[in-house]
Design an enzyme around this catalytic site. Structure first.
Site, PDB file in Angstrom:
ATOM      1  N   THR A 251      53.692  17.065  45.572  1.00 15.95           N
ATOM      2  CA  THR A 251      53.718  15.664  44.815  1.00 15.95           C
ATOM      3  C   THR A 251      52.821  15.787  43.239  1.00 15.95           C
ATOM      4  OG1 THR A 251      52.147  14.717  45.904  1.00 15.95           O
ATOM      5  CG2 THR A 251      54.123  14.598  46.707  1.00 15.95           C
ATOM      6  N   ASP A 252      53.047  14.780  42.495  1.00 17.49           N
ATOM      7  CA  ASP A 252      52.417  14.606  41.444  1.00 17.49           C
ATOM      8  C   ASP A 252      51.262  13.617  41.720  1.00 17.49           C
ATOM      9  OD1 ASP A 252      53.532  11.959  41.366  1.00 17.49           O
ATOM     10  OD2 ASP A 252      54.772  12.441  39.623  1.00 17.49           O
ATOM     11  N   MET A 253      50.500  13.162  40.528  1.00 16.38           N
ATOM     12  CA  MET A 253      49.356  12.227  41.004  1.00 16.38           C
ATOM     13  C   MET A 253      50.011  10.770  41.608  1.00 16.38           C
ATOM     14  SD  MET A 253      46.800  13.090  37.785  1.00 16.38           S
ATOM     15  CE  MET A 253      45.764  11.849  38.283  1.00 16.38           C
ATOM     16  N   GLY A 254      50.953  10.716  41.335  1.00 17.95           N
ATOM     17  CA  GLY A 254      51.580   9.321  41.880  1.00 17.95           C
ATOM     18  C   GLY A 254      52.238   9.162  43.338  1.00 17.95           C
TER      19      GLY A 254
ATOM     20  N   ILE B  92      54.524  11.236  44.002  1.00 16.90           N
ATOM     21  CA  ILE B  92      56.161  11.471  43.984  1.00 16.90           C
ATOM     22  C   ILE B  92      56.461  12.909  43.866  1.00 16.90           C
ATOM     23  CG2 ILE B  92      58.297  11.010  42.709  1.00 16.90           C
ATOM     24  CD1 ILE B  92      57.055   8.361  41.798  1.00 16.90           C
TER      25      ILE B  92
END
Length: 130
Positions: A15-18, A20
């Protein structure tokens, strides 16, 4: 050939920082599913490589439809669309609880590792499309 189903759990690293799934990781998910599919057909990729044969992705057409998130349990479906001597086309989808998140059409080519020239697909991959 029958459809192949492969399950994937989204880990933090996907995932990314969000929280997602980062777009490039869908390509990793479908690659893992293809490797598992080939193994279930009884094809030993290490033996093929030792014999100087490998597969390369020649083309991918992909649609990112909806996001997957941390801890989602995803399903990758692989279906053979067509095949010829050294090439095959697969449809692959990544779904969450029946909802398609990612859809791809992948063209694979078999090639000789020494010369880089096309090489016939193994017999198990030349079976009728289905």
């Amino acid at each position: 050939m029958t459809d192949h189903v492969f399950d994937v759990r989204v880990h933090y690293e996907d995932t990314d920082m969000g929280g997602i799934v980062y777009h490039a990781n869908y390509l990793k998910f479908i690659e893992r599913a293809r490797s598992d599919w080939v193994a279930t057909l009884g094809i030993d990729q290490n033996a093929l490589r030792a014999a100087g044969m490998a597969f390369a992705v020649a083309r991918i057409e992909a649609d990112f439809l909806r996001p997957a998130r941390l801890d989602d349990r995803l399903t990758v479906l692989t279906r053979t669309v067509s095949g010829s001597g050294a090439r095959m086309v697969l449809a692959q989808t990544v779904s969450l609880k029946g909802s398609v998140l990612f859809d791809a059409v992948v063209t694979l080519a078999a090639f000789d590792m020494a010369s880089g020239r096309p090489r016939r697909l193994p017999p198990a991959l030349r079976a009728p499309v289905g």
